[in-house]
Design a protein around this motif. Sequence first.
Motif, PDB file in Angstrom:
ATOM      1  N   ASN B   2       0.826  -1.197   0.000  1.00 53.73           N
ATOM      2  CA  ASN B   2       0.000   0.000   0.000  1.00 53.73           C
ATOM      3  C   ASN B   2       0.864   1.253   0.000  1.00 53.73           C
ATOM      4  O   ASN B   2       1.856   1.339   0.713  1.00 53.73           O
ATOM      5  N   ARG B   4       0.191   3.912   1.260  1.00 56.18           N
ATOM      6  CA  ARG B   4       0.080   4.622   2.553  1.00 56.18           C
ATOM      7  C   ARG B   4       1.222   4.253   3.488  1.00 56.18           C
ATOM      8  O   ARG B   4       1.638   5.040   4.310  1.00 56.18           O
ATOM      9  N   TYR B   5       1.708   3.030   3.351  1.00 58.13           N
ATOM     10  CA  TYR B   5       2.835   2.656   4.199  1.00 58.13           C
ATOM     11  C   TYR B   5       4.034   3.545   3.932  1.00 58.13           C
ATOM     12  O   TYR B   5       4.720   3.987   4.854  1.00 58.13           O
ATOM     13  N   LEU B   8       3.339   6.905   5.530  1.00 56.28           N
ATOM     14  CA  LEU B   8       3.527   6.887   6.993  1.00 56.28           C
ATOM     15  C   LEU B   8       5.010   6.848   7.353  1.00 56.28           C
ATOM     16  O   LEU B   8       5.476   7.583   8.226  1.00 56.28           O
ATOM     17  N   ILE B  31      13.691  30.945  33.541  1.00 58.27           N
ATOM     18  CA  ILE B  31      12.888  31.856  34.347  1.00 58.27           C
ATOM     19  C   ILE B  31      12.146  32.811  33.416  1.00 58.27           C
ATOM     20  O   ILE B  31      12.623  33.129  32.332  1.00 58.27           O
ATOM     21  N   LYS B  32      10.955  33.245  33.827  1.00 60.27           N
ATOM     22  CA  LYS B  32      10.189  34.194  33.006  1.00 60.27           C
ATOM     23  C   LYS B  32      10.542  35.619  33.426  1.00 60.27           C
ATOM     24  O   LYS B  32      10.925  35.849  34.583  1.00 60.27           O
ATOM     25  N   PRO B  33      10.410  36.594  32.497  1.00 62.35           N
ATOM     26  CA  PRO B  33      10.779  37.965  32.827  1.00 62.35           C
ATOM     27  C   PRO B  33      10.096  38.499  34.078  1.00 62.35           C
ATOM     28  O   PRO B  33      10.737  39.135  34.918  1.00 62.35           O
ATOM     29  N   LEU B  36      11.635  37.048  37.075  1.00 57.40           N
ATOM     30  CA  LEU B  36      12.966  37.608  37.306  1.00 57.40           C
ATOM     31  C   LEU B  36      12.861  38.970  37.987  1.00 57.40           C
ATOM     32  O   LEU B  36      13.616  39.271  38.911  1.00 57.40           O
ATOM     33  N   LEU B  90      31.569  32.741  33.610  1.00 56.96           N
ATOM     34  CA  LEU B  90      30.405  32.395  34.432  1.00 56.96           C
ATOM     35  C   LEU B  90      29.558  31.276  33.827  1.00 56.96           C
ATOM     36  O   LEU B  90      28.978  30.476  34.540  1.00 56.96           O
ATOM     37  N   LEU B  91      29.474  31.236  32.494  1.00 55.32           N
ATOM     38  CA  LEU B  91      28.631  30.217  31.875  1.00 55.32           C
ATOM     39  C   LEU B  91      29.455  29.091  31.265  1.00 55.32           C
ATOM     40  O   LEU B  91      28.930  28.226  30.582  1.00 55.32           O
ATOM     41  N   ILE B 121      22.277  37.904  38.239  1.00 54.51           N
ATOM     42  CA  ILE B 121      21.211  37.972  37.232  1.00 54.51           C
ATOM     43  C   ILE B 121      21.471  36.990  36.092  1.00 54.51           C
ATOM     44  O   ILE B 121      20.557  36.296  35.637  1.00 54.51           O
ATOM     45  N   VAL B 122      22.718  36.917  35.663  1.00 54.38           N
ATOM     46  CA  VAL B 122      23.038  35.965  34.594  1.00 54.38           C
ATOM     47  C   VAL B 122      22.758  34.536  35.074  1.00 54.38           C
ATOM     48  O   VAL B 122      22.158  33.730  34.355  1.00 54.38           O
ATOM     49  N   ARG B 125      19.105  33.954  35.213  1.00 53.16           N
ATOM     50  CA  ARG B 125      18.617  33.818  33.845  1.00 53.16           C
ATOM     51  C   ARG B 125      18.940  32.435  33.297  1.00 53.16           C
ATOM     52  O   ARG B 125      18.154  31.819  32.588  1.00 53.16           O
ATOM     53  N   TYR B 126      20.078  31.937  33.668  1.00 54.30           N
ATOM     54  CA  TYR B 126      20.526  30.630  33.193  1.00 54.30           C
ATOM     55  C   TYR B 126      19.694  29.524  33.825  1.00 54.30           C
ATOM     56  O   TYR B 126      19.668  28.412  33.355  1.00 54.30           O
TER      57      TYR B 126
END
Lengths: 213, 205
Positions: B2, B4-5, B8, B31-33, B36, B90-91, B121-122, B125-126
């Motif tokens: 078929n 269709r196979y 898929l 985090i959302k603004p 924060l 830092l990151l 803050i960074v 944020r991370y």
Amino acid sequence: MVHQRDPKRLTISVVVFTIIIVVGLITLSRPQYVFTLDAMATLETILAEQEEISPYETAKIVARKDQHFQLIDLRSPYDFLIGHIDEAINIPLNSLLEDENFATIKKISKSGKTMIFYGNDQSQANGPWLLLVQLGINNIKVLAGGYEYYILLNNSANVADDSAYYAEKAKYNYALVFQEISGDNNVFSTIEKQPQKVIPKRRKKKSVAAGGC
Amino acid sequence: MNKRYYLLAGIMIILGMVLALLPEKNYYKQIKPVELLAEINDPARYVTTDQVAQKIIDQDPSIVLVDVRSEKENQEFSLPGALNIPMAELLNTEYTDMLDPATQDIIFFSNSDIYAEQAWIVAARYGFTNIYIMKGGLNCWVETIMKPVPPPSTASNCEIDLYEFRRGACTYFGGGNTIVQADDSKAKPLVVKRRNKKSVAAGGC
């Protein structure tokens, strides 16, 4: 096979499934505030160290009523009433992201003006500056030393104590202070200096049982 | 077969490729603004130098002090047991892997609290949680812990207690010429008394 008996079944289910996904995407609530900078880009902004504006320069801007700048007071409305820098508008820190205030900030930003944020001390304006930078508002400066230092400076032309302004400068030679108060007796240096105890090694006594002649 | 196979199978392959191309998921929750801002507004993110001193003295295993100043400054002087993560690193995962925000309280400090706050803050944020700033930084550390100013005689008990604590802490961190007499500490040379060995010749069975 089942679906060969009813060949349309697969098509119908695919259509239904697609509709569900599309409806889901449309009704997905979009957050009002979205960060445009990621943590790494934020860190780079910090490392660029372009945000500070000196109180001297600010005083000049205020004096000549420079239209390219807008002072924004982040302190509480109460503090603002007691006294503030001329021409400043008050947006308290905790309502920074309320619709009305954020709209004001966006409007000022779009008009090309540079905003000067200040709080009581510099660190109060630091957070809001970084938050808004991450939301894509770039033309913000932070008043170095904050409001208190600015007032001090304006009341007396020559301020000897400029530590608020150069906050991040080491006020003391730490290593020297440390030596001063510790001399030779501090716990950390003595740890290494402690004379090693001499542990006399004894010879193993030959046990009497072990032998002898 | 078929058709269709094939269809898929095609869909599955496309979806699989989309999955493979998705960006790597951050381990930490973003985090959302608005959150924060609420955190920025919260004074609980500051710890005082006294609290930090107390924790160091208690040898509290749940805190980790992070010095965000440069390596050079860190080598000249830092708090006992502090990790040095310069702001630029830092990151860097090499450094962040040393921190475990799930079980530790991370306290940032610098000369004052401005760089420490930026680092905060960074980190927030991370996606880091349980992060704090040492209010006033090392400048304040010197003023309060290393050179505590005696309160006036009219001060409240509370202030006097605080001063006593700071003097104690000063002794702990500095070693304290204030209390220990210098001469006492000069350890007498340790004389080890040895037993007279019985000379082999002397004995015998």
